[in-house]
Each structure stands twice: as structure tokens, then as C-alpha cells.
Design a protein around this motif. Structure first.
Motif, mmCIF file in Angstrom:
data_model
loop_
_atom_site.group_PDB
_atom_site.id
_atom_site.type_symbol
_atom_site.label_atom_id
_atom_site.label_comp_id
_atom_site.label_asym_id
_atom_site.label_seq_id
_atom_site.Cartn_x
_atom_site.Cartn_y
_atom_site.Cartn_z
ATOM 1 N N UNK A 1 0.883 -1.160 -0.119
ATOM 2 C CA UNK A 1 -0.074 -0.049 -0.143
ATOM 3 C C UNK A 1 0.716 1.211 -0.016
ATOM 4 N N UNK A 2 0.117 2.192 -0.238
ATOM 5 C CA UNK A 2 1.038 3.655 -0.098
ATOM 6 C C UNK A 2 1.292 3.792 1.131
ATOM 7 N N UNK A 3 2.779 4.288 1.429
ATOM 8 C CA UNK A 3 3.176 4.577 2.658
ATOM 9 C C UNK A 3 4.270 3.317 2.700
ATOM 10 N N UNK A 4 4.034 2.226 2.102
ATOM 11 C CA UNK A 4 4.845 1.013 2.179
ATOM 12 C C UNK A 4 5.671 0.951 0.621
ATOM 13 N N UNK A 5 4.926 1.253 -0.201
ATOM 14 C CA UNK A 5 5.476 1.027 -1.576
ATOM 15 C C UNK A 5 6.650 1.896 -1.808
ATOM 16 N N UNK A 6 6.539 3.007 -1.234
ATOM 17 C CA UNK A 6 7.802 4.101 -1.412
ATOM 18 C C UNK A 6 9.210 3.232 -1.232
ATOM 19 N N UNK A 7 9.303 2.388 -0.037
ATOM 20 C CA UNK A 7 10.442 1.977 0.485
ATOM 21 C C UNK A 7 10.842 1.045 -0.795
ATOM 22 N N UNK B 1 14.216 -3.774 8.423
ATOM 23 C CA UNK B 1 13.539 -3.736 9.764
ATOM 24 C C UNK B 1 14.190 -4.352 10.835
ATOM 25 N N UNK B 2 14.793 -5.432 10.681
ATOM 26 C CA UNK B 2 15.860 -6.133 11.832
ATOM 27 C C UNK B 2 16.678 -5.142 12.258
ATOM 28 N N UNK B 3 17.301 -4.494 11.209
ATOM 29 C CA UNK B 3 18.546 -3.656 11.892
ATOM 30 C C UNK B 3 17.992 -2.288 12.150
ATOM 31 N N UNK B 4 16.546 -2.005 12.266
ATOM 32 C CA UNK B 4 16.142 -0.683 12.765
ATOM 33 C C UNK B 4 16.233 0.446 11.768
ATOM 34 N N UNK B 5 16.756 -0.004 10.378
ATOM 35 C CA UNK B 5 17.032 1.155 9.596
ATOM 36 C C UNK B 5 15.560 1.718 9.046
ATOM 37 N N UNK B 6 15.310 2.995 9.284
ATOM 38 C CA UNK B 6 14.168 3.722 8.938
ATOM 39 C C UNK B 6 14.628 4.660 7.520
ATOM 40 N N UNK B 7 13.656 4.871 6.814
ATOM 41 C CA UNK B 7 13.989 5.916 5.758
ATOM 42 C C UNK B 7 13.184 7.065 5.645
ATOM 43 N N UNK B 8 13.280 8.037 5.223
ATOM 44 C CA UNK B 8 12.617 9.342 5.029
ATOM 45 C C UNK B 8 11.860 9.047 3.727
ATOM 46 N N UNK B 9 10.670 8.556 3.770
ATOM 47 C CA UNK B 9 10.095 8.395 2.474
ATOM 48 C C UNK B 9 9.011 9.615 2.067
ATOM 49 N N UNK B 10 8.278 10.043 2.842
ATOM 50 C CA UNK B 10 7.426 10.996 2.281
ATOM 51 C C UNK B 10 8.213 12.418 2.154
ATOM 52 N N UNK B 11 8.528 12.871 1.087
ATOM 53 C CA UNK B 11 9.160 14.250 0.703
ATOM 54 C C UNK B 11 8.486 15.375 0.935
ATOM 55 N N UNK B 12 7.184 15.105 1.167
ATOM 56 C CA UNK B 12 6.192 16.423 0.930
ATOM 57 C C UNK B 12 5.986 16.780 -0.365
ATOM 58 N N UNK B 13 5.125 17.877 -0.486
ATOM 59 C CA UNK B 13 4.830 18.605 -1.532
ATOM 60 C C UNK B 13 5.223 19.803 -1.674
ATOM 61 N N UNK B 14 5.311 20.436 -2.755
ATOM 62 C CA UNK B 14 5.723 21.910 -2.883
ATOM 63 C C UNK B 14 4.667 23.016 -2.352
ATOM 64 N N UNK B 15 3.125 22.379 -3.219
ATOM 65 C CA UNK B 15 2.571 23.579 -2.827
ATOM 66 C C UNK B 15 0.901 22.976 -2.785
#
Length: 423
Positions: A13-19, A318-332
Motif C-alpha cells: 500500500x501507499x506508505x509501504x510501496x515507497x520503500x 527492519x531487523x537492523x532498525x533502519x528507517x528511511x525518510x519516505x514522504x518528501x512532502x509537496x511543493x504547494x
């Protein structure tokens, strides 16, 4: 009656697929640096391709393939792995005749195996793999291994272990094969039916048996390392030398046996040492398969490759606890007050998007406060507020959501304003 997803499959789903997209993008970028080009093959092939290419003594062919008969009476199988299809395309399209040799390819897509679903293992799963066809140079073995290792490392994984082995050339394997038969034959009745069937066909596969892994004969089985001829020893020595040059740590494991029949010489697996990753620690596996191209009908052509599961890649992160900044936001985010202003933002939104900006507006007729909340959820960097009065005066208010600063901009210059911010 509700309809549920089939067992062993998943919705991403969105929120997961970005990874997933992040991993896929990194894999493509690395392949470009290493000069591997993408190939896309059919999701289903003639069953005979996998029987011959993967090996009819493997668990994949014997137990795990999704095979059906089409309306023409042909036996068709959903691809369980990517190498056989890639080599089939290599042969059928006569890629062995291309001027640029070796041919270096990569693939990414869904594979299908009917096996018991468990953590990080599905019946439909996504594989990324590479194949290098046309070179007998042990340096390309090291290159293939380094590509896999670098992909994991560049995504942040550190708890990795590379194990390698040599399965030797044909002569070495034949000598080892006879030794294995002589070792297991007197007590083969103590082993599972699969091992009994493999004794004469492919005794090396007995060493890969999960059911009988603790049998005492497994611990004393002849090691392939002891049966390597001088040429195979020299080849394996070069692979180790090149891995050392590349600063890639490794362990030699004489018991490493890849599960597919077409492997010889170099075999390798990359494993996760992360705490809590699970009992099955393998992330990636591969090796050299000289002879596979001939088996599928092509000329004598050496090859080497690997494949990895994206699902298990994510499980390792996930096992190494690595989290990534996925949502970069929008311009406007365009917030509108009044019917005429709402109508106008439809075209204004298009202008921003065509100019290269990520932008959104309200489609639920929400109040201005709710529109600002929607902008926050989307992590909008700016909110442009347009009311009917501003529209008449060709004005629009733009608020910087980080600083709170607000400016009034000419409405027909909004795109230029944002372009100025990015300059």
C-alpha cells in the motif's frame, strides 16, 4: 461473501510501496554504474524451460512451480526464478552474437513458488537479479558479488556475512559425485524420499536437504574442496584474491550448495546477522552456471549471476532498525475560498504541475481550516490561498509553512514565483 487476498501474497500500500521504490531505484542506479542493462521477460514460460534450466531434481521443479495447461494443451509455468528466462532470451535473440561481450543484464519482477509462507517469504515475491554471460574471467565473479554487497550496504545494511564456495568444474564435480554416492549409499534408506531419489541423479543436492540436515552422515560427507582439480583450485583462488582487492570480507564454507542444478565453480550467499531476523538468514544467492546456455539450446557460453528477494531485503532493513525518510512532502497546496476561486484552482493546479512542481488541492469541499490540516498531512512546504476577492484582484496569498511568513503574489505570476524559489 467477502473475497480475501490469496495466501502467500500481499498488497503493498501507499506508505509501504515507497520503500520498495527506493530499493528498486538504488538497484537500477547501481546496475547503470556497473553497465548492466535491464531485460524484461514473460511472467510465464513453457514448463520445459524450468525443468531443463533449473533442474528436475530441485525442490522448485518437483514441488513449488505453478504449472497449468493452456487452451492449446501446452504446459505453462509461472516463472519461479529469473535466470532460466534470461538465458532463454539470450539464446533465442542470439545475444551471444552481439559485439559487446560479455552481455550484462539485470531483471526485476514477480516470481511464483508454491511454498509455505513465512516471514519474508511469499508465494508471489519480487526478485532483483543480474546475469553476466560470455566471460570465464574470475574477476567478473567478484564484480557480481560486489554489486550485490554494495546494494545492501548503500541502503544502510551492515550486519552482513558473505559465504563462498567452489563447486568445481565438470571433472571435479564428477569425482566428488562418485564420492558422495559411495558415502550415502550404504545408509540412504535412513534419508527422506527426496534424498533417495537424488542419490544417483544429483547427490550434491542431498547436502541441501532441510529435513535431514542433522543426520550424522551430513557432517562427515566428502567436501567438494577436497576434490577440486588444479584448474578449479586456481579459479577459486583468483575469486578470493579479487574479493580481497575489493575489501569484501568473506568466509569459505565447503558445505554451501546452491539449490539449482546449473551451478558450478563459484557459489555464494549473502546472509543477515541481524538479531531477530529469523531462522532463514539468506538474503541473496548466486553463482556460476557454465553449461546452462548449452542446455537451453545455445552455444557454449559461461555465465554467472545472483538473485535477491526484495521482501527479505525489507525484512533485513527492519531487523537492523533502519528507517528511511519516505514522504518528501509537496511543493504547494492550493486552498480555495468561494466557488469561483475553487473553479480557478483546477487550472492553476495544472499549471504548477506542468511547470514541474508537486501540488494538490481540496476535492471534498472542506472549510479553510480543514484544507490547512490536509496541507499539513501532505507536508506541503507552501500553501497558496485564493479567495473570490483575491481572484478579482489577480492576487494570491502564499504562506511558507516552515517559517509562517506570508506574501501576496500576482496570481498570473504564481508559477514564476515558485520557479524563483527553486532557483
Amino acid at each position: 461473501m467477502s473475497i480475501n487476498i490469496p495466501r502467500g501474497t500481499q498488497d503493498i500500500l501507499p506508505g509501504e510501496v515507497e520503500l520498495w521504490q527506493r530499493i528498486e531505484k538504488k538497484a537500477r542506479e547501481l546496475c547503470e554504474k556497473y553497465q548492466y542493462q535491464e531485460i524484461r521477460t514473460p511472467i510465464f514460460e513453457h514448463t520445459d524451460l524450468f525443468s531443463r534450466g533449473v533442474g528436475d531434481t530441485t525442490d522448485i521443479v518437483q514441488k513449488e512451480m505453478y504449472t497449468f495447461e493452456d487452451r492449446g494443451g501446452r504446459s505453462i509455468t509461472l516463472r519461479p526464478e529469473g535466470t532460466a528466462s534470461t538465458v532463454r532470451a539470450f539464446v533465442e535473440k542470439k545475444m551471444f552474437g552481439l559485439p559487446g561481450q560479455p552481455v550484462k543484464l539485470y531483471y526485476m519482477g514477480p516470481m511464483f513458488r508454491y511454498e509455505r509462507p513465512q516471514s519474508g517469504r511469499f508465494r508471489q515475491f519480487v526478485q532483483f537479479g543480474v546475469e553476466a554471460l560470455g566471460s570465464n574471467d574470475p574477476a567478473i565473479d567478484a564484480e557480481v558479488i560486489s554489486l550485490a554487497m554494495n546494494l545492501y550496504k548503500e541502503m544502510g545494511l551492515s550486519k552482513l556475512k558473505l559465504i563462498i564456495n567452489s563447486l568445481g568444474d565438470k571433472e571435479s564435480r564428477n569425482t566428488h559425485r562418485e564420492a558422495l554416492i559411495n558415502h550415502f549409499k550404504p545408509r540412504i534408506g535412513e534419508f527422506c524420499s527426496d534424498c533417495q531419489n537424488r542419490l544417483e541423479k544429483n547427490p550434491l543436492r542431498i547436502l541441501d536437504c532441510k529435513q535431514d540436515r542433522d543426520h550424522e552422515l551430513m557432517k562427515t560427507a566428502p567436501s567438494i574442496i577436497d576434490y577440486l582439480n588444479e584448474e578449479s583450485k586456481a579459479y577459486f583462488g583468483k575469486v578470493q584474491q579479487y574479493l580481497t582487492h575489493l575489501n569484501i570480507e568473506f568466509e569459505v564454507d565447503p558445505n554451501l550448495v546452491r539449490g539449482l542444478d546449473y551451478y558450478n565453480h563459484t557459489a555464494f550467499e549473502i546472509m543477515s546477522n541481524a538479531e531477530g531476523f529469523g531462522a532463514i538468514t539468506t538474503l541473496c544467492g548466486g553463482g556460476r552456471y557454465n553449461g546452462l546456455v548449452e542446455e537451453i539450446g545455445g552455444p557454449e557460453t559461461p555465465g554467472i549471476g545472483f538473485a535477491l528477494s526484495i521482501e527479505r531485503f525489507i525484512a533485513a532493513l527492519k531487523a537492523e532498525g533502519i528507517e528511511m525518510e519516505i514522504n518528501q512532502g509537496i511543493d504547494c497546496y492550493l486552498a480555495a475560498l468561494g466557488e469561483e476561486a475553487k473553479d480557478y484552482t483546477v487550472g492553476l493546479l495544472q499549471q504548477l504541475r506542468l511547470a514541474g512542481f508537486s501540488a494538490e488541492r481540496d476535492y471534498l469541499n472542506r472549510k479553510i481550516k480543514a484544507q490547512f490540516k490536509a496541507a499539513d498531512r501532505l507536508q506541503a512546504r507552501y500553501v497558496a490561498v485564493l479567495g473570490d476577492d483575491e481572484l478579482k484582484n489577480n492576487k494570491i496569498n502564499v504562506k511558507n509553512m516552515e517559517t509562517g511568513e506570508q506574501v501576496e503574489v500576482e496570481l498570473d505570476s504564481l508559477v514564476n514565483y515558485f520557479q524563483g524559489l527553486k532557483a
